[in-house]
Scaffold this active site. Structure first.
Site, PDB file in Angstrom:
ATOM      1  N   GLY A 163       0.783  -1.591  -0.003  1.00 17.91           N
ATOM      2  CA  GLY A 163       0.110  -0.010   0.408  1.00 17.91           C
ATOM      3  C   GLY A 163       0.789   1.354   0.382  1.00 17.91           C
ATOM      4  O   GLY A 163       2.240   1.343   0.624  1.00 17.91           O
ATOM      5  N   ASP A 164      -0.059   2.436  -0.339  1.00 20.79           N
ATOM      6  CA  ASP A 164       0.410   3.749  -0.353  1.00 20.79           C
ATOM      7  C   ASP A 164       1.599   4.009  -1.820  1.00 20.79           C
ATOM      8  O   ASP A 164       3.247   4.319  -0.859  1.00 20.79           O
ATOM      9  CB  ASP A 164       2.113   4.203   1.009  1.00 20.79           C
ATOM     10  CG  ASP A 164       0.744   3.645   2.316  1.00 20.79           C
ATOM     11  OD1 ASP A 164      -0.678   4.107   2.377  1.00 20.79           O
ATOM     12  OD2 ASP A 164       1.166   3.047   3.264  1.00 20.79           O
ATOM     13  N   GLY A 218       1.551   5.336  -4.124  1.00 23.04           N
ATOM     14  CA  GLY A 218       1.300   6.143  -4.752  1.00 23.04           C
ATOM     15  C   GLY A 218       0.190   6.135  -5.299  1.00 23.04           C
ATOM     16  O   GLY A 218       0.418   6.965  -6.858  1.00 23.04           O
ATOM     17  N   LYS A 219      -1.459   5.771  -5.633  1.00 28.84           N
ATOM     18  CA  LYS A 219      -2.107   5.572  -5.840  1.00 28.84           C
ATOM     19  C   LYS A 219      -3.174   6.435  -6.524  1.00 28.84           C
ATOM     20  O   LYS A 219      -3.513   6.428  -8.141  1.00 28.84           O
ATOM     21  CB  LYS A 219      -2.677   3.966  -5.095  1.00 28.84           C
ATOM     22  CG  LYS A 219      -2.554   2.884  -5.979  1.00 28.84           C
ATOM     23  CD  LYS A 219      -3.055   1.774  -5.375  1.00 28.84           C
ATOM     24  CE  LYS A 219      -3.961   1.478  -3.719  1.00 28.84           C
ATOM     25  NZ  LYS A 219      -2.407   1.486  -2.524  1.00 28.84           N
ATOM     26  N   ASN A 249     -10.490   2.678   5.912  1.00 24.68           N
ATOM     27  CA  ASN A 249      -8.794   2.410   5.773  1.00 24.68           C
ATOM     28  C   ASN A 249      -7.514   2.895   4.465  1.00 24.68           C
ATOM     29  O   ASN A 249      -6.327   3.721   4.802  1.00 24.68           O
ATOM     30  CB  ASN A 249      -8.247   0.897   6.220  1.00 24.68           C
ATOM     31  CG  ASN A 249      -8.806  -0.109   4.677  1.00 24.68           C
ATOM     32  OD1 ASN A 249     -10.018   0.384   4.213  1.00 24.68           O
ATOM     33  ND2 ASN A 249      -7.772  -1.331   4.664  1.00 24.68           N
ATOM     34  N   ALA A 250      -8.763   3.304   3.762  1.00 27.45           N
ATOM     35  CA  ALA A 250      -7.734   3.925   2.315  1.00 27.45           C
ATOM     36  C   ALA A 250      -7.559   5.140   2.850  1.00 27.45           C
ATOM     37  O   ALA A 250      -7.796   6.076   3.258  1.00 27.45           O
ATOM     38  CB  ALA A 250      -8.438   3.556   0.803  1.00 27.45           C
ATOM     39  N   GLY A 251      -6.815   5.990   2.359  1.00 26.96           N
ATOM     40  CA  GLY A 251      -6.941   7.003   2.117  1.00 26.96           C
ATOM     41  C   GLY A 251      -5.741   7.859   0.604  1.00 26.96           C
ATOM     42  O   GLY A 251      -4.564   7.831   0.568  1.00 26.96           O
ATOM     43  N   HIS A 252      -6.845   7.818  -0.268  1.00 29.98           N
ATOM     44  CA  HIS A 252      -6.007   8.464  -1.624  1.00 29.98           C
ATOM     45  C   HIS A 252      -5.981   9.746  -1.974  1.00 29.98           C
ATOM     46  O   HIS A 252      -6.937  11.334  -1.472  1.00 29.98           O
ATOM     47  CB  HIS A 252      -6.744   8.123  -2.090  1.00 29.98           C
ATOM     48  CG  HIS A 252      -7.348   6.714  -2.588  1.00 29.98           C
ATOM     49  ND1 HIS A 252      -7.805   5.880  -3.203  1.00 29.98           N
ATOM     50  CD2 HIS A 252      -6.041   5.852  -1.921  1.00 29.98           C
ATOM     51  CE1 HIS A 252      -7.541   4.634  -3.504  1.00 29.98           C
ATOM     52  NE2 HIS A 252      -6.636   4.445  -2.512  1.00 29.98           N
ATOM     53  N   GLN A 301      -5.110  -0.046  -0.249  1.00 32.11           N
ATOM     54  CA  GLN A 301      -4.082  -1.478  -0.103  1.00 32.11           C
ATOM     55  C   GLN A 301      -3.317  -1.450  -1.015  1.00 32.11           C
ATOM     56  O   GLN A 301      -2.979  -1.423  -2.213  1.00 32.11           O
ATOM     57  CB  GLN A 301      -4.798  -2.258   1.256  1.00 32.11           C
ATOM     58  CG  GLN A 301      -5.452  -1.570   1.958  1.00 32.11           C
ATOM     59  CD  GLN A 301      -6.930  -1.127   2.304  1.00 32.11           C
ATOM     60  OE1 GLN A 301      -7.614  -2.240   1.644  1.00 32.11           O
ATOM     61  NE2 GLN A 301      -7.394  -0.436   2.741  1.00 32.11           N
ATOM     62  N   THR A 333       7.303  10.776 -11.398  1.00 32.85           N
ATOM     63  CA  THR A 333       8.330  11.388 -10.211  1.00 32.85           C
ATOM     64  C   THR A 333       8.193  13.065  -9.448  1.00 32.85           C
ATOM     65  O   THR A 333       8.405  13.779  -9.480  1.00 32.85           O
ATOM     66  CB  THR A 333       9.816  12.457 -12.015  1.00 32.85           C
ATOM     67  OG1 THR A 333       8.384  13.164 -12.777  1.00 32.85           O
ATOM     68  CG2 THR A 333      10.259  11.064 -12.723  1.00 32.85           C
TER      69      THR A 333
HETATM   70  P1  IMP Z   1      -7.089  -2.963   8.489  1.00 30.00           P
HETATM   71  O1  IMP Z   1      -7.275  -2.926   6.853  1.00 30.00           O
HETATM   72  O2  IMP Z   1      -7.159  -1.202   9.346  1.00 30.00           O
HETATM   73  O3  IMP Z   1      -7.523  -4.048   9.161  1.00 30.00           O
HETATM   74  O4  IMP Z   1      -5.712  -2.837   8.510  1.00 30.00           O
HETATM   75  C1  IMP Z   1      -4.097  -3.816   8.450  1.00 30.00           C
HETATM   76  C2  IMP Z   1      -3.048  -3.826   8.066  1.00 30.00           C
HETATM   77  O5  IMP Z   1      -3.716  -3.590   6.531  1.00 30.00           O
HETATM   78  C3  IMP Z   1      -2.261  -2.669   8.801  1.00 30.00           C
HETATM   79  O6  IMP Z   1      -1.147  -3.533   8.833  1.00 30.00           O
HETATM   80  C4  IMP Z   1      -2.426  -1.493   8.308  1.00 30.00           C
HETATM   81  O7  IMP Z   1      -1.831  -0.707   8.255  1.00 30.00           O
HETATM   82  C5  IMP Z   1      -3.095  -1.711   6.752  1.00 30.00           C
HETATM   83  N1  IMP Z   1      -3.691  -1.199   6.204  1.00 30.00           N
HETATM   84  C6  IMP Z   1      -4.967  -0.453   6.308  1.00 30.00           C
HETATM   85  N2  IMP Z   1      -4.515   0.405   4.972  1.00 30.00           N
HETATM   86  C7  IMP Z   1      -3.760   0.233   4.504  1.00 30.00           C
HETATM   87  C8  IMP Z   1      -3.605   1.315   3.582  1.00 30.00           C
HETATM   88  O8  IMP Z   1      -4.996   2.140   2.778  1.00 30.00           O
HETATM   89  N3  IMP Z   1      -2.265   1.543   3.248  1.00 30.00           N
HETATM   90  C9  IMP Z   1      -1.822   0.987   3.382  1.00 30.00           C
HETATM   91  N4  IMP Z   1      -1.388   0.305   4.421  1.00 30.00           N
HETATM   92  C10 IMP Z   1      -2.745   0.051   5.635  1.00 30.00           C
END
Ligand code: IMP
Length: 430
Positions: free
Chosen positions: A12-13, A15-16, A38-41, A224, A414
């Site tokens: 994850g992270d 740079g999507k 849980n995603a952050g875009h 993710q 870049t």
């Molecule tokens: P959960 O998705 O909140 O259950 O977290 C499970 C694992 O996925 C943890 O290690 C989080 O840090 C990771 N995780 C969940 N969403 C992201 C994301 O968007 N980017 C990076 N890691 C994530």
């Protein structure tokens, strides 16, 4: 017409956000197919910064249909807040541009509570989750006791569903020392949120099949990364959904033949947040430098990301599992100025060379990365828009990455600016 799936090929992270935004401008339909808030875009459009968690990136671009598919788990209260904050930034969101699958499971407040209670309990149970109730909601989906969007429309069904969930959750909460759930308050909250969610509810599988038939371009927006996949990730330190490209079809109600191109987003080095194995993790000045130059802090939790060298073994593996046709390589500029850059090409497991990450946790822990050293470059690659703008050593690095992962670079990013991109292959090209 080409339909494109974008997936993260690491933890994850990668740079999507920028790449999805770039592609969403050319798509007609943008669909989320797994994960939740849980995603952050982060999207930067005309200098304006938009932060999205649950909403597909397409919402900030006019004239597109954004879809939340059944593979997602949705916190309705979070969604309503997110819609309000995006509206405040001047973006119109209506049922004409946003649809939510009727069979999407809901994340309820007790899911978040359970997630955080488990995380706080002891070190054995800790995953390092985002604490947003993602795992517990997926557990309820599979346990056949989740409340889905369509259930909000009928009072009797809603009560039945709530009772079904509470039988399980109250027993569980008792064991964890949490008090029982207030049934009436929960039902009242659900009744209050229902009219704000139901206008967006739709038979998404049908809408998507019609869109496909009529030749609309569909962008499947993954969240993710593949190494957090519930089946193929570093289990149990994973998220609770299938993150890989195969899920794109299932997560919206299309057949697998709807996918024409899989774009894997790959960072030029490696990061991860939360617990779990990370063979190339660095604990020295190089790791610190990657974190600082790459501004590696989680967008959702603000946690510092763990940093390490590029692991070609892992990316080769995720390219295979997701059937990645081409990668978008991001954050190459973070490597500017290193004298020497290392790439992991294999693992030494008790004296045996491995070209993949084994599944057994004890073996994963004993895998020692075998590195190849590549000469660094002193020049800046930030903002490069053509191969000619890149130093020779940087091109050599990119070529070596392609060779080791067995997959070509389709795009090279870049900087966070959308135009600072070198396009090699257009994923949407017919
Ligand atoms: P959960 O998705 O909140 O259950 O977290 C499970 C694992 O996925 C943890 O290690 C989080 O840090 C990771 N995780 C969940 N969403 C992201 C994301 O968007 N980017 C990076 N890691 C994530």
């Amino acid at each position: 017409m080409a339909n494109v799936v974008v997936v993260g090929a690491q933890w994850g992270d990668e740079g999507k956000g920028k790449i999805v935004d770039w592609l969403s401008e050319r798509a007609d339909v943008i669909a989320r197919f797994q994960g939740g808030h849980n995603a952050g875009h982060t999207l930067v459009i005309d200098g304006k910064v938009y932060k999205l968690n649950a909403l597909p990136s397409g919402v900030v671009r006019g004239g597109k249909l954004s879809v939340i598919g059944n593979g997602v788990v949705l916190d309705p209260w979070h969604l309503v807040k997110e819609i309000a904050s995006i509206r405040e930034q001047g973006v119109e969101i209506s049922p004409d541009v946003l649809m939510i699958a009727e069979n999407t499971p809901l994340i309820l407040p007790f899911h978040g509570e359970l997630d955080r209670a488990r995380e706080g309990q002891n070190s054995v149970a800790k995953i390092g989750t985002t604490g947003r109730g993602i795992g517990p909601a997926y557990e309820d989906k599979v346990g056949r006791r989740v409340i889905r969007v369509a259930d909000l429309a009928d009072e009797a069904t809603l009560e039945l569903r709530v009772d079904r969930a509470l039988v399980h959750h109250n027993a569980l909460r008792n064991g964890l020392g949490l008090g029982p759930i207030d049934r009436d308050a929960l039902l009242a909250d659900l009744r209050a949120i229902a009219p704000e969610i139901l206008p967006y509810a739709a038979p998404v599988w049908k809408v998507m099949n019609e869109a496909r038939k009529s030749g609309k371009r569909i962008l499947f927006e993954g969240a993710q990364g593949s190494l957090l996949d519930i089946d193929f990730g570093t289990y149990p330190f994973v998220t609770s959904s299938n993150v890989i490209a195969g899920q794109a079809a299932t997560g919206v109600g299309l057949g697998p033949n709807a996918i024409d191109f899989v774009l894997g987003i790959v960072k030029a080095y490696t990061t991860r947040v939360g617990e779990g194995p990370f063979p190339t993790e660095l604990f020295d000045g190089d790791g610190q430098r990657l974190g600082e130059r790459g501004r590696e802090f989680g967008t959702v939790t603000g946690r510092k990301r763990r940093c390490g060298w590029f692991d070609a073994v892992l990316v080769r593996q995720t390219c295979a599992i997701s059937g990645i046709n081409g990668i978008a390589l991001t954050k190459l500029d973070v490597l500017d100025g290193f004298d020497t850059i290392r790439i992991c090409t294999g693992y030494d497991l008790d004296g045996t060379m491995l070209d993949y990450l084994p599944t057994a946790a004890d073996q994963q822990a004993r895998c020692k990365p075998v590195y190849e050293e590549i000469e660094g470059w002193k020049e800046s690659t930030e903002g490069a828009r053509s191969w000619a703008d890149l130093p020779g050593a940087a091109i050599k690095y990119v070529r070596r990455v392609e060779e080791l992962i067995g997959c070509p670079v389709a795009m090279l990013s870049t900087s966070p600016e959308r135009d600072d991109t070198i396009l090699v292959t257009d994923p949407f090209a017919d």
